[in-house]
Structures are given as C-alpha cells and as structure tokens.
Design an enzyme around this catalytic site. Structure first.
Site, short mmCIF file in Angstrom:
data_model
loop_
_atom_site.label_atom_id
_atom_site.label_comp_id
_atom_site.label_asym_id
_atom_site.label_seq_id
_atom_site.Cartn_x
_atom_site.Cartn_y
_atom_site.Cartn_z
N HIS A 1 -0.82 -35.88 12.00
CA HIS A 1 -2.24 -36.15 11.75
C HIS A 1 -2.45 -37.46 10.99
CE1 HIS A 1 -2.97 -31.60 12.42
NE2 HIS A 1 -3.04 -32.29 13.55
N HIS B 1 -3.65 -30.49 24.21
CA HIS B 1 -3.25 -29.18 23.67
C HIS B 1 -3.93 -29.05 22.31
CE1 HIS B 1 -0.20 -30.14 26.67
NE2 HIS B 1 0.12 -28.86 26.73
N ASP C 1 0.29 -32.77 22.60
CA ASP C 1 0.93 -32.02 21.50
C ASP C 1 1.21 -30.58 21.94
OD1 ASP C 1 1.73 -31.22 18.97
OD2 ASP C 1 -0.32 -30.96 18.23
N GLU D 1 -7.59 -26.60 25.93
CA GLU D 1 -6.83 -25.52 25.28
C GLU D 1 -6.77 -24.37 26.28
OE1 GLU D 1 -4.94 -24.76 22.46
OE2 GLU D 1 -4.80 -22.87 23.54
C1 LIG Z 1 0.93 -27.45 18.70
S1 LIG Z 1 -0.52 -26.58 19.12
C2 LIG Z 1 -1.76 -27.81 19.06
C3 LIG Z 1 -2.11 -28.31 17.71
C4 LIG Z 1 -3.20 -29.34 17.68
N1 LIG Z 1 -2.98 -30.44 18.62
C5 LIG Z 1 -3.33 -29.92 16.29
O1 LIG Z 1 -2.70 -30.95 15.99
O2 LIG Z 1 -4.10 -29.35 15.51
C6 LIG Z 1 -0.35 -26.34 20.86
C7 LIG Z 1 -1.51 -25.65 21.52
O3 LIG Z 1 -1.35 -25.78 22.94
C8 LIG Z 1 -1.87 -24.61 23.56
N2 LIG Z 1 -1.31 -24.59 24.92
C9 LIG Z 1 -0.14 -24.06 25.37
N3 LIG Z 1 0.05 -24.36 26.67
C10 LIG Z 1 -1.01 -25.11 27.05
C11 LIG Z 1 -1.36 -25.77 28.27
N4 LIG Z 1 -0.60 -25.68 29.37
N5 LIG Z 1 -2.51 -26.48 28.29
C12 LIG Z 1 -3.31 -26.57 27.20
N6 LIG Z 1 -3.03 -25.97 26.03
C13 LIG Z 1 -1.88 -25.26 25.94
C14 LIG Z 1 -1.45 -23.49 22.63
O4 LIG Z 1 -2.27 -22.35 22.82
C15 LIG Z 1 -1.63 -24.16 21.26
O5 LIG Z 1 -2.91 -23.87 20.74
#
Ligand SMILES: C[S@@+](CC[C@H](N)C(=O)[O-])C[C@H]1O[C@@H](n2cnc3c(N)ncnc32)[C@H](O)[C@@H]1O
Length: 279
Positions: A18, A41, A165, A119
C-alpha cells in the site's frame, strides 16, 4: 477458493504494497487529466483489526501496528489518512481497522478519475460495495479480475494504474497472471501495472525474465524480506511495476530500508530495488 484477506489485512505485505501503491498514485495525480485505477483482485475494501480473524493471526499487530512516528515525509500523509479512516485502538496502540487498496485509491483519486474494482467472491464483493459507499467515479465488477482487465483496456483516459494482487492459492496463478498481463499490454502498452507477489520459489524470477524478454522498459522490481523465523510464515514479498514512474526507484530506496527496520522479525531484514532489463 479459501483465501480470506481479513486474516492478513494490515500485515507487513499489505503495508509494503500500500505504501508503494500510494507513491504510484501520487505520481499519477501530478497531471490534471483524468486517470483510471483498475484493481483486479480488490478484496473487501475495509478490515476490522479487532475482529476474530485479525486477532487469530496477529499479523496486523506486526505490520501496521508497528508504524510509529517519526515517519519518512513520503509516507506521513498516508499514515495520517490511515489514522483518520480507521480510528485508533487505544488499548493496543494501533489502528482499529485497516483500509484495503480500493479505499486507499478512492481517497487519493480526484473528481476527474475513475476506479474499476473486480472481486470474484460474492460476500467479499458485497462488503466492498458497503465499504466504498456511493461514488459516481467507481464501478465494482463481481467477476474474475483477469477477464475484467481484458474488457477494460485500453481505457478512454489512456493513463492509469492496474493493481494485480491475487491470492496465489492456485498453482497456475503466475501463468494465469502472465497471460492476462500479456493480453493487457498488447492493448494498453502505456499503462502502469503493479503486480504484488509472495517470494517463495522461482516464479517471480520467471515473471521478471518473461517481461525482460518482452523488451519492456521502465520495469522495476521491489522486494522486502522481514526475516521471519516462524516456520511456514511468509517472510518476503515483492512488486513488479511496469511503466513505473521515474521517481519510484529513488523513493523506494528511501522507504524500503525504513520499512525493513520497522517491520523486521529477525536480525537480517533485506530489501531490493532493481531495474528489470533484457539480457
Ligand atoms: C490479496 S486479496 C486482495 C487485497 C486487496 N488488493 C488489498 O490490497 O486490499 C485477494 C482477493 O482476490 C479475490 N479473488 C480471488 N480470485 C479472484 C479472481 N479470479 N478474480 C477476482 N478476485 C479474486 C479474493 O476473494 C480476495 O479478496
């Protein structure tokens, strides 16, 4: 899919990611023309650090919980924003909650900018909707992040940042990411792309080599290793930034030594700032 970011929100990897995210966005905001922020993500947007999940791992306490003044000038505004957005848990001397990447970007973007957040997980997308509130600049896609990215580029603004991410649960994640990146770069070569990754095996090396072989310039690789002694715990993570702002390498050289000392678990924390080049 099992990954739940509420167990990890505010940990060393989030703080690292971040801080770099805000430095890229600050650079994008230097020009008056509108920009787009695409988060493939996005997560839930906002995390309760007093909740059972955060307390179960204690990762936030060892991450954002360790940030104490004096702060380097480059991050002072960001930390003040975190305090304002998240309140304080006076008992533990740390933020009561923690913003995800969408909320951090939402705070920094201006009226002329847009946010596109993907998401896939239904309940998490619901939380994201609530966390972001009503904002005409913003669109949430409850969908696969890579497919959403493909549909969104090139954006009409022609300037902006893509944050990639993923949870890195699937063994095919690096390969999926590489394909999505290749397709997006073909359509929008000028965009800035920031990819977060865990350092566990040779996959980050392969990704960097792939980008170098593609002849891309302005590719930066940043890593932070907190020297965690806990068996099986994530100790190191990194970001690859394509079309990185020219100031970022120098800013990272000022910030990463401070982060390494602040977040270290062992005596030998490490950091790196490398330009990725062909050959
Ligand atoms: C590491 S977290 C994201 C954190 C966020 N970017 C942050 O920095 O606050 C990864 C997220 O990706 C989601 N996710 C998993 N597979 C996904 C996909 N194929 N497409 C979109 N989101 C996905 C998960 O549900 C999770 O909420």
């Amino acid at each position: 899919m099992n990954y739940r970011h509420e167990y990890h929100a505010g940990n060393f990897a989030d703080v690292f990611k971040h801080i770099i995210l805000t430095r890229i966005l600050a650079y994008l905001m230097r020009k008056d023309t509108g920009a787009v922020y695409i988060d493939t993500h996005a997560g839930a947007g906002h995390y309760d650090l007093g909740g059972a999940a955060a307390r179960a791992t204690g990762e936030a306490m060892a991450g954002v919980g360790r940030l104490k003044p004096p702060f380097p000038p480059l991050v002072a505004d960001l930390v003040a924003d975190w305090a304002r957005l998240c309140g304080v848990d006076a008992g533990r001397g740390m933020p009561a909650s923690y913003p995800g990447s969408p909320l951090i970007a939402q705070q920094m973007l201006r009226a002329q900018d847009r946010l596109c957040l993907a998401e896939k997980h239904h309940a998490t997308a619901d939380s994201l909707n609530i966390a972001c509130g009503v904002d005409r600049r913003l669109k949430i896609f409850e969908a696969d992040g890579y497919a959403t990215l493909k549909a969104l580029v090139p954006p009409p603004e022609r300037r902006g940042l893509v944050l990639i991410d993923p949870p890195f649960e699937a063994t095919s994640e690096f390969a999926d990411l590489r394909h999505a990146l290749d397709a997006a770069l073909k359509r929008w070569a000028q965009g800035t792309y920031a990819i977060w990754y865990p350092v566990k095996d040779q996959e980050p090396e392969r990704l960097a080599a792939h980008l170098a072989a593609a002849g891309l310039d302005k590719v930066l690789r940043l890593e932070l290793d907190i020297d965690s002694p806990a068996p099986g715990a994530l100790s190191a993570c990194g970001m690859i930034i394509i079309n990185a702002p020219y100031v970022l390498a120098e800013e990272a050289r000022r910030l990463l030594p401070w982060l390494a000392q602040t977040l270290r678990q062992g005596d030998n924390p490490r950091w790196r700032v490398d330009e990725v080049r062909a050959g």
